[in-house]
Design a protein around this motif. Structure first.
Motif, short mmCIF file in Angstrom:
data_model
loop_
_atom_site.label_atom_id
_atom_site.label_comp_id
_atom_site.label_asym_id
_atom_site.label_seq_id
_atom_site.Cartn_x
_atom_site.Cartn_y
_atom_site.Cartn_z
N ARG A 166 30.90 8.43 31.68
CA ARG A 166 30.68 9.87 31.54
C ARG A 166 30.29 10.23 30.11
N ARG A 167 30.62 9.36 29.19
CA ARG A 167 30.30 9.61 27.78
C ARG A 167 28.79 9.45 27.59
N ALA A 168 28.24 10.28 26.75
CA ALA A 168 26.80 10.24 26.51
C ALA A 168 26.35 8.95 25.84
N ASN A 169 27.28 8.26 25.18
CA ASN A 169 26.88 7.08 24.42
C ASN A 169 27.23 5.77 25.11
N CYS A 170 27.53 5.78 26.41
CA CYS A 170 28.00 4.56 27.08
C CYS A 170 27.32 4.35 28.43
N ILE A 171 26.87 3.12 28.66
CA ILE A 171 26.43 2.68 29.99
C ILE A 171 27.17 1.39 30.30
N ALA A 172 27.06 0.92 31.52
CA ALA A 172 27.73 -0.32 31.90
C ALA A 172 26.78 -1.15 32.76
N ILE A 173 26.96 -2.46 32.66
CA ILE A 173 26.25 -3.41 33.52
C ILE A 173 27.33 -4.09 34.36
N ALA A 174 27.23 -3.96 35.66
CA ALA A 174 28.27 -4.48 36.55
C ALA A 174 27.69 -5.53 37.49
N LEU A 175 28.49 -6.58 37.71
CA LEU A 175 28.15 -7.59 38.70
C LEU A 175 28.71 -7.13 40.04
N VAL A 176 27.85 -7.03 41.03
CA VAL A 176 28.25 -6.55 42.36
C VAL A 176 27.74 -7.53 43.42
N ASP A 177 28.29 -7.40 44.61
CA ASP A 177 27.75 -8.11 45.76
C ASP A 177 26.65 -7.22 46.33
N HIS A 178 25.42 -7.71 46.24
CA HIS A 178 24.26 -6.90 46.64
C HIS A 178 24.31 -6.52 48.11
N GLN A 179 24.84 -7.40 48.96
CA GLN A 179 24.93 -7.09 50.39
C GLN A 179 25.86 -5.90 50.63
N VAL A 180 26.99 -5.87 49.95
CA VAL A 180 27.94 -4.76 50.08
C VAL A 180 27.34 -3.49 49.49
N LEU A 181 26.66 -3.63 48.35
CA LEU A 181 26.03 -2.49 47.70
C LEU A 181 25.04 -1.80 48.63
N ARG A 182 24.33 -2.58 49.41
CA ARG A 182 23.33 -2.02 50.33
C ARG A 182 23.95 -1.48 51.60
N HIS B 239 20.84 2.08 38.13
CA HIS B 239 19.50 1.52 38.03
C HIS B 239 19.62 0.09 38.56
N ASN B 240 18.88 -0.19 39.60
CA ASN B 240 18.93 -1.49 40.24
C ASN B 240 17.66 -2.24 39.84
N PRO B 241 17.79 -3.26 38.97
CA PRO B 241 16.59 -3.96 38.52
C PRO B 241 15.84 -4.67 39.65
N GLY B 242 16.50 -4.85 40.80
CA GLY B 242 15.85 -5.50 41.93
C GLY B 242 15.14 -4.53 42.85
N SER B 243 15.10 -3.25 42.47
CA SER B 243 14.51 -2.23 43.33
C SER B 243 13.42 -1.48 42.59
N PHE C 69 30.50 1.53 45.52
CA PHE C 69 30.42 0.76 44.28
C PHE C 69 31.64 -0.11 44.11
N GLU C 70 32.82 0.46 44.31
CA GLU C 70 34.05 -0.32 44.10
C GLU C 70 34.14 -1.49 45.07
N ARG C 71 33.75 -1.29 46.33
CA ARG C 71 33.77 -2.41 47.29
C ARG C 71 32.81 -3.52 46.84
N ALA C 72 31.63 -3.14 46.38
CA ALA C 72 30.64 -4.13 45.93
C ALA C 72 31.07 -4.81 44.64
N TRP C 73 31.72 -4.07 43.75
CA TRP C 73 32.17 -4.58 42.45
C TRP C 73 33.38 -5.49 42.60
N ARG C 74 34.28 -5.17 43.53
CA ARG C 74 35.49 -5.96 43.73
C ARG C 74 35.32 -7.05 44.79
#
Length: 125
Positions: free
Chosen positions: A29-45, A71-75, A87-92
């Motif tokens: 939520r902070r203007a100065n922060c982004i995150a890169i997360a490893l997810v399961d792409h199948q769950v994400l979809r 932002h999904n670099p694969g899309s 997101f949480e299901r795909a991330w966990r």
């Protein structure tokens, strides 16, 4: 070379054994922060966790309804919104180890980085 550069510049490398999805939201939520997360792409979809397809996405923001802008670099579709539950299901999902990297622009004040560490409740190496 990247980690050597971090050590040379004496940048903090926070680590935490457990991070809630709400702590992730608080950070991005902070203007100065982004995150890169490893997810399961199948769950994400929207599929089930049958097998595992690791995939990194960029978490760029969150709206008032707590939907993440990713932002999904694969899309080719560009930024999309994603609800926190998916997101949480795909991330966990099994195989991801809940890996996440926060990128913070240079803090305007030293207190900004201290505040972020408190939000993450982490130890900086």
């Amino acid at each position: 070379k990247g980690f050597a550069s971090i050590a040379e510049r004496r940048l903090p490398v926070p680590q935490t054994p457990y991070l809630s999805v709400h702590a992730v939201v608080d950070c991005i939520r902070r203007a100065n922060c982004i995150a890169i997360a490893l997810v399961d792409h199948q769950v994400l979809r929207g599929g089930t966790n049958v097998g595992y397809t690791g995939h990194y996405v960029i978490l760029a923001g969150v709206d008032d309804d707590e939907k993440l802008t990713i932002h999904n670099p694969g899309s080719m579709a560009g930024p999309t919104c994603l609800n926190l539950d998916r997101f949480e299901r795909a991330w966990r999902a099994h195989g991801t180890d809940c890996d996440i990297i926060f990128l913070v622009k240079h803090a305007a004040e030293e207190n900004d980085s201290d505040d972020l560490r408190r939000t993450l409740k982490c130890v900086c190496l």
